[in-house]
Design a protein around this motif. Structure first.
Motif, short mmCIF file in Angstrom:
data_model
loop_
_atom_site.label_atom_id
_atom_site.label_comp_id
_atom_site.label_asym_id
_atom_site.label_seq_id
_atom_site.Cartn_x
_atom_site.Cartn_y
_atom_site.Cartn_z
N GLY A 31 21.13 58.73 40.72
CA GLY A 31 20.15 59.80 40.69
C GLY A 31 19.78 60.13 42.13
N TYR A 32 18.54 60.41 42.36
CA TYR A 32 18.13 60.76 43.72
C TYR A 32 17.93 59.50 44.55
CZ TYR A 32 17.76 65.65 42.51
OH TYR A 32 18.06 66.93 42.14
N VAL A 33 18.76 59.38 45.58
CA VAL A 33 18.70 58.27 46.52
C VAL A 33 18.12 58.82 47.82
CG1 VAL A 33 20.03 56.45 47.66
CG2 VAL A 33 20.79 57.37 45.45
N TRP A 34 17.21 58.10 48.41
CA TRP A 34 16.59 58.61 49.64
C TRP A 34 17.57 58.46 50.80
CZ3 TRP A 34 13.18 62.06 50.22
CH2 TRP A 34 12.59 62.29 51.47
N THR A 35 18.33 59.50 51.03
CA THR A 35 19.35 59.55 52.08
C THR A 35 19.18 60.85 52.86
OG1 THR A 35 20.94 60.73 50.70
CG2 THR A 35 20.96 58.31 50.58
N PRO A 36 19.87 60.99 53.99
CA PRO A 36 19.82 62.26 54.72
C PRO A 36 20.25 63.45 53.88
CG PRO A 36 20.70 60.54 56.14
CD PRO A 36 20.57 59.92 54.77
N PHE A 58 12.77 56.62 43.93
CA PHE A 58 14.09 56.91 44.46
C PHE A 58 14.98 55.68 44.32
CE2 PHE A 58 11.71 60.20 46.80
CZ PHE A 58 12.54 61.30 46.58
N VAL A 59 16.25 55.90 44.01
CA VAL A 59 17.23 54.81 44.02
C VAL A 59 17.43 54.38 45.47
CG1 VAL A 59 19.61 54.18 43.49
CG2 VAL A 59 18.37 55.76 41.98
N GLN A 60 17.58 53.08 45.68
CA GLN A 60 17.82 52.56 47.01
C GLN A 60 19.32 52.46 47.27
OE1 GLN A 60 15.27 52.10 49.23
NE2 GLN A 60 14.18 53.07 47.53
#
Length: 252
Positions: free
Chosen positions: A178-183, A217-219
């Motif tokens: 899902g939504y991963v906190w990445t750039p 957020f997924v890590q």
């Protein structure tokens, strides 16, 4: 260290999910090969961290560059097709160059790396192909026509090669975060704000996390751990699967 003696190429691995996967595979003993753009000093630091890892800055939308990278890298035991890009826009306004870029990087590049890695895997009778898909390989969201198309495509591509390679000791699977906190995610927030007329906080809470039941957020490290598992011998019959890591998003 169950990956001792294995060589892993991870595309898009100088940051975000790809870097987390590279770290996880290196942690289990694999020789890691990095690919991606970034600051030269930061990449040098990553290479040192990952055991003097090789790095290729190949533009994966350039077939000749992909072919040169794969030829120079040599035989690959584990291929992780992770590189990707995103753009958010209504379909009638979607820039043609952005569509072409997203399909080329998110989907076509995986075809080229895979076709070039498979002969070596077949020769060894062992291989792992892991494609970073997305929750958008299973469900769609508005204003992401190219991204949705590319990720649905990578899921279908994965199933096909899983069937083709099943009797050769090679597996192919998707991981669909899902939504991963990445750039990548952070970078699409302004476009989504513009497309939907929302504030930054509204995009995070009412768009990005609204369907993730955990509201978190997924890590990246969670995705890396799953990629490492798929490389284990115990996962030899996990083939053609699309693994959700999305906080329950696609469970609805």
């Amino acid at each position: 260290m169950f990956l001792q003696g294995k060589r892993a190429l991870v595309t898009g691995s100088t940051s975000g999910i790809g870097l987390a996967i590279a770290r996880a595979l290196h942690g289990e003993g694999a020789e890691v090969i990095l690919n991606g753009f970034g600051d030269e000093r930061e990449i040098a630091t990553l290479r040192e961290e990952l055991g003097d890892a090789a790095h290729y800055g190949a533009d994966l939308t350039d077939v000749a560059a992909v072919e040169a990278m794969m030829a120079d890298a040599g035989a690959i035991d584990i291929l992780v097709n992770n590189a990707g890009v995103q753009h958010v826009s209504p379909v009638e306004d979607f820039p043609v160059d952005k569509w072409n870029l997203i399909i080329a990087l998110n989907l076509t590049a995986a075809f080229h790396t895979t076709r070039l890695a498979v002969p070596g895997m077949k020769a060894k009778g062992w291989g792992r192909i892991i494609n970073t898909a997305s929750a958008h390989s299973k469900v769609a969201s508005p204003f992401k026509s190219a991204y949705n198309a590319s990720k649905h495509g990578i899921a279908g591509f994965t199933k096909t090669i899983a069937l083709e390679l099943a009797e050769h000791g090679v597996t192919a699977n998707c991981i669909s975060p899902g939504y991963v906190w990445t750039p990548l995610i952070e970078g699409q927030i302004p476009d989504t704000m513009k497309a939907r007329g929302l504030s930054r906080e509204e995009v995070i809470n009412d768009v990005l996390l609204v369907k993730q039941a955990t509201k978190k957020f997924v890590q990246p490290e969670e995705v890396g751990a799953l990629a490492a598992f798929l490389c284990r011998d115990e996962a030899q019959n996990v083939n053609g699967a699309n693994w959700s890591v999305d906080g329950g998003w696609t469970a609805e």
